[in-house]
Design an enzyme around this catalytic site. Sequence first.
Site, PDB file in Angstrom:
ATOM      1  N   GLU A  51      16.615  65.350  39.018  1.00 34.45           N
ATOM      2  CA  GLU A  51      16.703  64.822  37.655  1.00 34.45           C
ATOM      3  C   GLU A  51      17.605  63.604  37.692  1.00 34.45           C
ATOM      4  O   GLU A  51      18.737  63.685  38.170  1.00 34.45           O
ATOM      5  CB  GLU A  51      17.345  65.865  36.744  1.00 34.45           C
ATOM      6  CG  GLU A  51      16.363  66.530  35.830  1.00 34.45           C
ATOM      7  CD  GLU A  51      17.077  67.429  34.837  1.00 34.45           C
ATOM      8  OE1 GLU A  51      17.907  66.935  34.057  1.00 34.45           O
ATOM      9  OE2 GLU A  51      16.814  68.631  34.866  1.00 34.45           O
ATOM     10  N   ASP A  62      25.329  66.307  26.292  1.00 33.37           N
ATOM     11  CA  ASP A  62      26.141  66.316  27.509  1.00 33.37           C
ATOM     12  C   ASP A  62      27.622  66.548  27.262  1.00 33.37           C
ATOM     13  O   ASP A  62      28.190  66.073  26.294  1.00 33.37           O
ATOM     14  CB  ASP A  62      25.955  64.993  28.263  1.00 33.37           C
ATOM     15  CG  ASP A  62      24.563  64.893  28.848  1.00 33.37           C
ATOM     16  OD1 ASP A  62      24.148  65.869  29.495  1.00 33.37           O
ATOM     17  OD2 ASP A  62      23.883  63.882  28.640  1.00 33.37           O
TER      18      ASP A  62
END
Length: 267
Positions: A51, A62
Site C-alpha cells: 500500500e 491516520d
Amino acid sequence: MESSILERCFSQSKKEGRIALMPFIMAGDPDVNTSAEILIMLEKKGADIIELGIPYSDPLADGPIIQKAASRALNSGTSPKSVLEMLSTLKTKLSVPIILFTYSNPLLNYGMEEFCIDASKAGAAGLVVPDLPLEETEKLSSIALSKNLDLVLLVAPTTPKERMRKISQRSNGFTYLVSVTGVTGERSALENRVQLLINELRGFSSTPVAVGFGISDTKHVIQVKRWGADGAIIGSALVKRISNATTGQEAEEAGKFCSELYKATSL
C-alpha cells in the site's frame, strides 16, 4: 468475472499456507527516490501487496505517525503526480501489486478519471479512499474497474451489519477490515471482536479480507492469520521504522522489519 491481480495474490499466498503480507509506506517520506528504493526492498523481503500512501494535509483516518510522515512528504515536494511518475519508473523493476491509498480531496483535485488513467498507466493495481462513503463509490468503482484497478472498500467495527454486507459485496480485490475504532497507529493488542468481524464478512461474500489499523508486529500477524484473515496490513509500525532510520538506511530498515513479519505469515 476474471479474478483481479489482487485476488490472485491472495489465492497464491493461501496456496502457500500464508497470510498475505501487506506493508504500507508513505510516498515521499523522506523523498520519492527513497520511497522507490523502499518499494523494491519490500518486494525483495517478502511483501505480497504494498500500500502506497499519497500524502495529504488533512488525513482524517491516520494517527500521528502517518500524519507526520505525510507532512514530511509534502514538505519534500511530493504530489500525486510525482508519486505516479515515480511508480512509472518502477514498472520493469517491481512485480508486487501496488495499491494507492489516497483521500478523496486530492483525487477530485486531480480529476477522478485522469487519476485512474494515470494510476493504471503507472502500474497500480488498486485504490483505497478511506473517506469516500459507500453511497459515492459507484462512479469511482466503475471508472477504476474500466482501467483494471480494484477499488477496495473499508469496514470498521462500528459499521452496521447491513452496511457491512453491502460494502463487502461491492469491494473489489479485498475488503479492508479496520481492526479498531479510531485512527491508524500501533496497538499493543488486538481485540477479539476482529475475529467475529472476519467471520461475518466471510458470510457476506467470498472477497478476501485483509486486516489493518493497529497491526504492528509479528504477534499480530500470527493472530489475524489464526482468526482467518487473508491479509495483514502493517502501516504505522513500518512508517515509524523508516522515519527513525539513519539517512540513507531507510530501505535497509524497512527490509529488516519486512523479513521479520514475513516469517510470521506462515506460522
